[in-house]
Design a protein around this motif. Sequence first.
Motif, mmCIF file in Angstrom:
data_model
loop_
_atom_site.group_PDB
_atom_site.id
_atom_site.type_symbol
_atom_site.label_atom_id
_atom_site.label_comp_id
_atom_site.label_asym_id
_atom_site.label_seq_id
_atom_site.Cartn_x
_atom_site.Cartn_y
_atom_site.Cartn_z
ATOM 1 N N THR A 97 23.342 68.382 -19.509
ATOM 2 C CA THR A 97 22.134 67.620 -19.792
ATOM 3 C C THR A 97 22.287 66.189 -19.298
ATOM 4 O O THR A 97 23.296 65.540 -19.569
ATOM 5 N N THR A 98 21.297 65.690 -18.591
ATOM 6 C CA THR A 98 21.324 64.316 -18.088
ATOM 7 C C THR A 98 20.558 63.398 -19.043
ATOM 8 O O THR A 98 19.869 63.857 -19.959
ATOM 9 N N ASP A 150 16.633 63.877 -19.074
ATOM 10 C CA ASP A 150 16.342 65.287 -18.779
ATOM 11 C C ASP A 150 14.951 65.651 -19.294
ATOM 12 O O ASP A 150 14.655 65.513 -20.487
ATOM 13 N N ASP A 179 25.989 61.587 -20.555
ATOM 14 C CA ASP A 179 24.763 61.816 -19.795
ATOM 15 C C ASP A 179 24.403 60.611 -18.926
ATOM 16 O O ASP A 179 23.847 60.760 -17.830
#
Length: 226
Positions: A97-98, A101, A172
């Motif tokens: 997950t960024t 996101d 992230d």
Amino acid sequence: MLKKDFLNVREVNEARKHLEKKKMSLVLKRIFDIVASVMLLVLLSPVFFVLFIGIKVEDGGPVFYRQERVTTNGKLFRIFKFRTMVMNADKMGSLVTTQNDSRITKIGSKIRDYRLDEIPQLINVLKGEMSFVGTRPEVLKYVEAYSDEMKTTLLLPAGVTSLSSICFKDEDEMIEKFTSQGENIDDIYINRILPEKMKLNVEYIHSFNFLSDIKIMLLTVISVIK
């Protein structure tokens, strides 16, 4: 499924001999996991109820996210997490997950801010699939990329928290930085993030004792409060 001889390497065999001398700490670790997970499941039941309602109301989808991860001796298990992303998110992009996101839901964003998505892992801890302290469980794809030294972390149960979790709590953001330069998310995680995180996890295996687990849990609480 990992290959049968995946853990049959010198580094793992040496680390296993070291852990065999820590039997008392291992017993205390398991007793603590059982007692503390039961107590917290009871105490946090109101939080479970509120988040259950919030996630269900937003999009009607499942409350829990059950992804297959790897734990002790390469065993596969399904982790419990509160779902913070849209349904089938893992089929819509990277397994990592960024920071921004687009798959994260509105309530999911709030849940992730306070690390509340991890609470259901108390169930995994009670079942013995995880421990309060240990290397965060990875998906099979990333475990297969482990170096022989990294494989030593699979000698103990995967954990809810660890020193690497604390140090890389803004993971992230790090990934976002590299993706802005055009790099592939999975490549960034495997080649840049994972090796650095695992240095701390490998050190944990070689210095493991029950008191160090207590210290890491206290540091985690402080980190979350901050």
